[in-house]
Each structure stands twice: as C-alpha cells, then as structure tokens.
Design an enzyme around this catalytic site. Sequence first.
Site, PDB file in Angstrom:
ATOM      1  N   GLY A  14     -11.527 -27.402  64.449  1.00  0.00           N
ATOM      2  CA  GLY A  14     -10.479 -27.364  63.429  1.00  0.00           C
ATOM      3  C   GLY A  14     -10.979 -27.453  62.000  1.00  0.00           C
ATOM      4  O   GLY A  14     -10.221 -27.813  61.105  1.00  0.00           O
ATOM      5  N   THR A  43     -11.939 -24.978  59.964  1.00  0.00           N
ATOM      6  CA  THR A  43     -11.262 -23.959  59.163  1.00  0.00           C
ATOM      7  C   THR A  43      -9.805 -24.350  58.938  1.00  0.00           C
ATOM      8  O   THR A  43      -9.274 -24.251  57.830  1.00  0.00           O
ATOM      9  CB  THR A  43     -11.324 -22.603  59.898  1.00  0.00           C
ATOM     10  OG1 THR A  43     -12.667 -22.370  60.290  1.00  0.00           O
ATOM     11  CG2 THR A  43     -10.845 -21.491  59.010  1.00  0.00           C
ATOM     12  N   GLU A  63     -24.361 -45.146  79.163  1.00  0.00           N
ATOM     13  CA  GLU A  63     -23.872 -45.550  77.837  1.00  0.00           C
ATOM     14  C   GLU A  63     -23.514 -47.034  77.820  1.00  0.00           C
ATOM     15  O   GLU A  63     -23.779 -47.734  76.841  1.00  0.00           O
ATOM     16  CB  GLU A  63     -22.667 -44.700  77.417  1.00  0.00           C
ATOM     17  CG  GLU A  63     -22.943 -43.200  77.291  1.00  0.00           C
ATOM     18  CD  GLU A  63     -24.128 -42.851  76.398  1.00  0.00           C
ATOM     19  OE1 GLU A  63     -24.419 -43.606  75.451  1.00  0.00           O
ATOM     20  OE2 GLU A  63     -24.782 -41.821  76.670  1.00  0.00           O
TER      21      GLU A  63
HETATM   22  P1  ADP Z   1     -13.659 -24.399  63.523  1.00  0.00           P
HETATM   23  O1  ADP Z   1     -13.481 -23.872  62.128  1.00  0.00           O
HETATM   24  O2  ADP Z   1     -14.033 -25.848  63.554  1.00  0.00           O
HETATM   25  O3  ADP Z   1     -14.549 -23.587  64.396  1.00  0.00           O
HETATM   26  P2  ADP Z   1     -10.924 -23.637  63.763  1.00  0.00           P
HETATM   27  O4  ADP Z   1     -10.322 -24.343  62.631  1.00  0.00           O
HETATM   28  O5  ADP Z   1     -11.221 -22.185  63.567  1.00  0.00           O
HETATM   29  O6  ADP Z   1     -12.239 -24.370  64.247  1.00  0.00           O
HETATM   30  O7  ADP Z   1      -9.993 -23.835  65.045  1.00  0.00           O
HETATM   31  C1  ADP Z   1      -9.509 -22.754  65.792  1.00  0.00           C
HETATM   32  C2  ADP Z   1      -8.121 -23.015  66.291  1.00  0.00           C
HETATM   33  O8  ADP Z   1      -8.104 -24.121  67.197  1.00  0.00           O
HETATM   34  C3  ADP Z   1      -7.160 -23.406  65.190  1.00  0.00           C
HETATM   35  O9  ADP Z   1      -6.610 -22.282  64.580  1.00  0.00           O
HETATM   36  C4  ADP Z   1      -6.126 -24.222  65.962  1.00  0.00           C
HETATM   37  O10 ADP Z   1      -5.205 -23.388  66.604  1.00  0.00           O
HETATM   38  C5  ADP Z   1      -6.945 -24.892  67.025  1.00  0.00           C
HETATM   39  N1  ADP Z   1      -7.347 -26.255  66.629  1.00  0.00           N
HETATM   40  C6  ADP Z   1      -8.617 -26.700  66.461  1.00  0.00           C
HETATM   41  N2  ADP Z   1      -8.620 -28.001  66.118  1.00  0.00           N
HETATM   42  C7  ADP Z   1      -7.344 -28.388  66.033  1.00  0.00           C
HETATM   43  C8  ADP Z   1      -6.690 -29.622  65.708  1.00  0.00           C
HETATM   44  N3  ADP Z   1      -7.399 -30.724  65.384  1.00  0.00           N
HETATM   45  N4  ADP Z   1      -5.349 -29.656  65.726  1.00  0.00           N
HETATM   46  C9  ADP Z   1      -4.648 -28.562  66.048  1.00  0.00           C
HETATM   47  N5  ADP Z   1      -5.182 -27.392  66.357  1.00  0.00           N
HETATM   48  C10 ADP Z   1      -6.519 -27.279  66.372  1.00  0.00           C
HETATM   49 ZN    ZN Z   2     -29.097 -42.756  76.129  1.00  0.00          ZN
END
Ligand code: ADP
Ligand code: ZN
Length: 605
Positions: free
Chosen positions: A192, A194, A411
Amino acid sequence: MSQIQIGLLVLLLTFLGVVGYNVYLHESTTSEISYTTFVELVEKGTINKIHLKGGQVKGSYHAGSEFSSFIPDVAALLPVLKKYSVEITAEKDSANMTGFLNSMVPVFLILGGYMIFSRMQKGGKSGFGNTKKNIFNPRTDSNLRFNDVAGISEARTELVEIVDSLKNPDKFSTLGGYIPKGVLLQGPPGTGKTLLAKAIAGEASVPFYSIGGSDFVEMFVGVGASRVRDLFTEAKKNAPCIIFIDEIDAIGGKRSGGNASGSNDEREQTLNALLVEMDGFDSDQTVIIIAATNRPDILDPALLRPGRFDRQVTITLPDVKGRHKILEVHAKKIILANGINLSDIARSIPGFSGAEIANLVNEAALMAARHNKSAVEISDFEEAKDKISLGLERKNAVINEKDRRVTAYHEAGHAITAKLLPETDPVHKISIIPRGQALGLTQQLPLDDKYTYSREYLINRIKILMGGRIAEEIIFDHQTTGASNDIVVATEIATRLVCEFGMSSTIGPIAYMQEQSGFLGGNSVMKPYSEKTAERIDNEIKSIVDQCYFETKELLTSNNKFLHKLAEALLVNETVDGEEMDIVYQCYVNEVKIEKKLLNTARRI
Ligand code: ADP
Ligand code: ZN
C-alpha cells in the site's frame, strides 16, 4: 547533447510506431488493444479465450465481443494466462511479419531501442506505436483518504504532519518549522505504499505527480536527468504538491564511483539530477517527494541525508488485525453473504499483502458471479484463496503447519532469552508472519539511543541470537537452516568483542582488526599478528560463543514452560507485542493458563 538524444528517441519511437502500425493493420476487423491493456484485462479476468498466431493474438471477452493485440513475448505471458484461466488455442505462425521484426532486431539494438523492446516484454507502460509518451504521468487529483488505507496506525502521526504541512505551508514556515521534503516509504511490494502516497495527496487536496524509478533506467543517457528536471519544474509551478517516485531503488541504488563500463551512467546521472533538484528548492515551495522502495538496503546513502529522504516510514506486511481491516476496506465494494466472518478469513491468509487481499476479494466476487450467486459466500473466498495461493507459489509459499510451529518456537526462543536476561533491549514485537527470506522475526527496541555498549549487553545479544536455534533443539531435537543468519551475526559480535573492543581477558585490550567490514569505517588500524595469536583469537571467539550457547540452553531448558506458552500465543496470534508478551510472562510465573480472551481481545476488533 540531451536534445539530440531526445530527438533520436522521438524518431525511433515514431519509426517503431510505423512498424507496429503495420503489424496491427493486417487483421484489424476487431477492436485493437495495446499489449498493456491486454495484460490488464487478463488480470481483471475479463478475457475468456484467446487465439495465438505468432505474436498476434485474437480473442474474446467474457461479454462476447472480440479484440486483437500483439504480444512481444508469448512465453513470458503464458503463466499469467494460465493463472487467470484464459483458454488458449494457437496456430503456427505463417506470416512473415515476425521474420521482419526479427530482422529489425539488430537495428533496435543499434539504436538502443532494445531497451524499449525489453520493457514492453515486461509489460511496461509504453507500447509500440506510442509515439508521444508522456514525460511523466500527468498530474492527477487523488480522492483517496487515509481511511482507504487500512492498518497504517503506526505511520499515521508522521503522515498527518506531512498533510498539515502541505495544507498550511505558511503556518509551518512562519513558525520556522521544518517542512519535510522527502519521505521514503519502505516495505514489501503490495503493502500500500502507492496507495498511501495518493491518500496523502487526497487528504491534503494537492496535485499528485508520479513516475516509476524504472522508467528512467530504460532510457537514453541524459533523458532521465532531463525528465527529473522537467518533473520538478512542473511540480514547483503547482506547489504545494506531491511527487511520487515508485521503485526509487531503480535509480537510487548505490553509485559505483569509478565505474568505467558506462552501464550505470544513465542511472547515476538521473540520481544526481534528483539529488540536485531536491537540494535546490526553497522552503516556500512545498513540494514533498514521496519515494517507495522494497530494497532500502541498496539505496545510495546520499539519498537519506538530511534535507532529502530523511523521513522513513516502514510499512510491513499486515498482521492478522491489519489483514482484517484491509479485508473490511475492500469488502465494502462487494456484496457479502450474511454471516461471513472476515476475521476468520484474515487468519487464514498469513503473509498476504494488501494487494493480495484486494485481489482475493475481487477474485471471490468473480467466483460468486461465475456461480450466479447474488452475494459472495465463504466458499467463494476459499476457492479464490486456492486460486491465488497456487498462483503465488514460491513467491508466497503457504507455510505449512510444521514450519509455523518451528518458527514459533524459534522466535519465542529469541524473545524469552531477551526477556529473562538483564541488560537487554525490551522486546517490541515477535512475529511468525513470513517476510522476505525470513519466516519470522523478533524485534527489540532500545529504550534510548545507545552510543556505547557494555560487555554484558554484547554477550547477551549473542545469547539472544542463539536462543532461536536452541529453542528448536530443545523442543524438536533438530536443527534447521532458519538460524543461519543468527549464527553469522553472533559470530560477528563475538569477533568484534575480542578483536576490536578488547573485551576478552585472555587476549586483552589490544585491537586486532579483522578484515575491514563496511561499518567499521575507513579509519581502522590493523595490528598485524602472528599465526599463534590468530589461533588464540580463534579459540577465544569459539569459547565465548560456546559459553553463550551453553548458558542459553540452560536458561531456556529451565524455562521451557514459558517457551511453550509464548509459542502457543504466537501460533494463535501470529504477532505478539511487548505488552502481550508480559501477559504471557505473568501467566507463566503464576502458573495459570493464558486466557484466550487476553490474547484475542487485544488483537482482534
Ligand atoms: P505498493 O505501492 O506498496 O506496491 P500499492 O499501493 O500499489 O502497493 O497496493 C496495491 C493495491 O493493494 C492497492 O491499490 C489496494 O487496493 C491494495 N492495498 C494494499 N495495501 C492496502 C491497505 N493497507 N489497505 C487497503 N488496501 C490496500
Ligand atoms: Zn532467528
């Protein structure tokens, strides 16, 4: 210089555009879509079946209508097609177009078009015929909010402050406040990052410019640097705003210094341009640069200096509570059958990233639609989960129960050693959620910044490191490779203790530096020593490690009930924080069972 190169690029793209156009023209009775669109549609599950002929593809949507496209590398795409159950038929390529394309390859290579070609194969954003690729993605106005990003409570305060400074730049600067310039979001893919950057833009209602780090790398020398400058010029005009650089490690990896091969020239020039731009804007221009990476370890340290990406926010894979929240966010978009318990689902998908959870919800909805249901049922989630897990082999291997148990005890072994020994940092979090190469982690956080370490502290660090392997030995009577990194680190501490810190009574306070390792810095002195001394050093290191091993084994053996209790808590909860560990400890000391509710209420909503 760079003008000419841009000119060349445009020429080349135009040329490729013509070639592409010819290819397309041959059989274009149906709607023509770009390769990128094609892949997106496959991933959305919109495409039913396709017919391949060389790189040419024709197919139909679920809805029935037809399309055609061109696939630069069929072999690379096959797994994806399979994953999304696209029915494939194929025929031998008779057209001489492929031959023509092949004969063009040397030309691509000479002109550097190869880079563009390879990028297409990776499913990049530009395709053939795309002659006027944007310098960077145009500004967008994000309507996302923090509430759309679940499970970011740890990072929230920091982010709220950034939003504030974007909303009221004046307030910040008149108070002499320090407006953050660069924020580095680090964490595994799909967590998440991005989304969060967009949410910051949305919350602050400022424009959002984005560019992928890898977009720069596949360009001609000079173009990347000028794109960086263009991007900043544009952004400054529209300040306050946000620039988002995804995969910054693609340009921000450590610079090689005197690399003569030239292969990294483009990257380094781009990085230098970025550093210059970041250093060069005034405080009245509130442009916040947010960068994302899943490889913070390979970033050039210059990027992390004050005034650049000096704020670092780590985003981890969600634990069971985080997964529950993310499920809730995405489940809002679909119709759930009555009685679906999202927390059960959350528990059944350890290691899933936010992106994978979003995908799961989407797949489940597709499954339900396929079965003509009016609401998504638990069986649809099960089916979707299988589909995703099978498609995720290796990358996200579902951990089997045995490995989970071994990891939990491992762990717990680290954590208990840390808890029971004096002079150690408090345990902050223990987790058996796999991340990266590791199956689990135990995190200790010092109470305050430490500048010096006592001998006891170092010895206890070695013991804590040993604790993982020893717990496995006590409980399962076997050894696994899971402890190999622990052993490397423990050996290193013991070595420095003897050779660098002069803390061994046998060897005495003499510095016998070993090979210079990175963090010893450049100013270390090397005391030459004889074979005989080398042997004494080796013996001393071994005896320290052995002693630590022996004492830790005793400690954990005599507290093995604690070990069982904590491992049990980990198996239920996946993560146990410091407070919860205290609860488990109290239960152990008072010889009572851990009330399920103590563990459950703290974690689950
Ligand atoms: P990254 O940039 O870390 O690779 P993204 O932001 O592109 O990840 O995430 C891709 C999709 O996954 C988002 O558009 C959303 O639909 C979902 N997603 C990822 N993390 C979350 C979160 N914490 N809450 C809600 N949706 C999420
Ligand atoms: Zn260890």
